[in-house]
Design a protein around this motif. Sequence first.
Motif, PDB file in Angstrom:
ATOM      1  N   MET A  89      32.958  25.566  57.481  1.00  0.00           N
ATOM      2  CA  MET A  89      32.574  26.800  56.825  1.00  0.00           C
ATOM      3  C   MET A  89      32.491  27.938  57.834  1.00  0.00           C
ATOM      4  SD  MET A  89      29.672  26.334  54.007  1.00  0.00           S
ATOM      5  CE  MET A  89      29.567  24.818  53.119  1.00  0.00           C
ATOM      6  N   LYS A  95      30.958  31.218  59.520  1.00  0.00           N
ATOM      7  CA  LYS A  95      29.629  31.796  59.724  1.00  0.00           C
ATOM      8  C   LYS A  95      29.645  33.277  59.355  1.00  0.00           C
ATOM      9  CE  LYS A  95      29.116  30.661  64.061  1.00  0.00           C
ATOM     10  NZ  LYS A  95      28.512  30.511  65.393  1.00  0.00           N
ATOM     11  N   ASN A  96      28.588  33.727  58.714  1.00  0.00           N
ATOM     12  CA  ASN A  96      28.435  35.142  58.359  1.00  0.00           C
ATOM     13  C   ASN A  96      27.929  35.970  59.529  1.00  0.00           C
ATOM     14  OD1 ASN A  96      29.195  34.602  55.695  1.00  0.00           O
ATOM     15  ND2 ASN A  96      27.114  34.012  55.178  1.00  0.00           N
ATOM     16  N   LYS A 115      22.292  26.471  58.625  1.00  0.00           N
ATOM     17  CA  LYS A 115      22.622  26.526  57.198  1.00  0.00           C
ATOM     18  C   LYS A 115      22.632  27.975  56.702  1.00  0.00           C
ATOM     19  CE  LYS A 115      20.559  24.188  53.443  1.00  0.00           C
ATOM     20  NZ  LYS A 115      19.680  23.131  52.973  1.00  0.00           N
ATOM     21  N   SER A 116      21.683  28.776  57.160  1.00  0.00           N
ATOM     22  CA  SER A 116      21.594  30.163  56.704  1.00  0.00           C
ATOM     23  C   SER A 116      22.754  31.010  57.203  1.00  0.00           C
ATOM     24  CB  SER A 116      20.264  30.783  57.143  1.00  0.00           C
ATOM     25  OG  SER A 116      20.259  31.035  58.527  1.00  0.00           O
ATOM     26  N   THR A 122      25.819  30.216  56.961  1.00  0.00           N
ATOM     27  CA  THR A 122      26.965  30.035  56.075  1.00  0.00           C
ATOM     28  C   THR A 122      26.623  30.218  54.598  1.00  0.00           C
ATOM     29  OG1 THR A 122      26.573  27.648  55.963  1.00  0.00           O
ATOM     30  CG2 THR A 122      28.105  28.432  57.656  1.00  0.00           C
ATOM     31  N   LYS A 123      25.339  30.264  54.282  1.00  0.00           N
ATOM     32  CA  LYS A 123      24.917  30.311  52.885  1.00  0.00           C
ATOM     33  C   LYS A 123      23.845  31.379  52.714  1.00  0.00           C
ATOM     34  CE  LYS A 123      22.655  27.311  49.546  1.00  0.00           C
ATOM     35  NZ  LYS A 123      21.862  26.125  49.362  1.00  0.00           N
ATOM     36  N   ASN A 124      24.029  32.272  51.771  1.00  0.00           N
ATOM     37  CA  ASN A 124      23.043  33.321  51.501  1.00  0.00           C
ATOM     38  C   ASN A 124      21.945  32.730  50.618  1.00  0.00           C
ATOM     39  OD1 ASN A 124      21.679  35.661  51.169  1.00  0.00           O
ATOM     40  ND2 ASN A 124      23.257  36.696  49.988  1.00  0.00           N
ATOM     41  N   ASP A 125      20.824  32.376  51.252  1.00  0.00           N
ATOM     42  CA  ASP A 125      19.729  31.723  50.535  1.00  0.00           C
ATOM     43  C   ASP A 125      18.394  32.318  51.005  1.00  0.00           C
ATOM     44  OD1 ASP A 125      17.784  30.076  49.462  1.00  0.00           O
ATOM     45  OD2 ASP A 125      18.740  28.210  50.086  1.00  0.00           O
TER      46      ASP A 125
END
Length: 112
Positions: free
Chosen positions: A1, A3-4, A34-35, A37-40
């Motif tokens: 994935m 990374k942002n 985890k954060s 790659t995922k907007n949570d």
Amino acid sequence: MEKNFDIIFLEEVFDFLRNLKAKHSEKILYNIRKSQTKNDPELFKKLNNDIWEFRTLYQGNHYRLFAFWDKTNTQNTLVISTHGFIKKQGKVPEKEILKAQKLRLEYFKDKD
């Protein structure tokens, strides 16, 4: 994935993580990865215009690492993590937010 954003830890974050049990710091670092790659908002939440927090709940402990964005480089968005603490009450203590804001100002001042 993909990374942002990338993360830079200031020295206080390393000190905070070093003083925790290994499994606890591993869980915090796992949630931070985890954060990326995922907007949570359960993992990475905005507190005010400048300050964000990485959030980890592990074995009944609420861990918080404060952070801010550095978007001065258009090629590489950075999140700078300033310091961490164990949250013991419902609301994030104002003194912790102020500390993160102070470290943010120092970071940009030193960067210029």
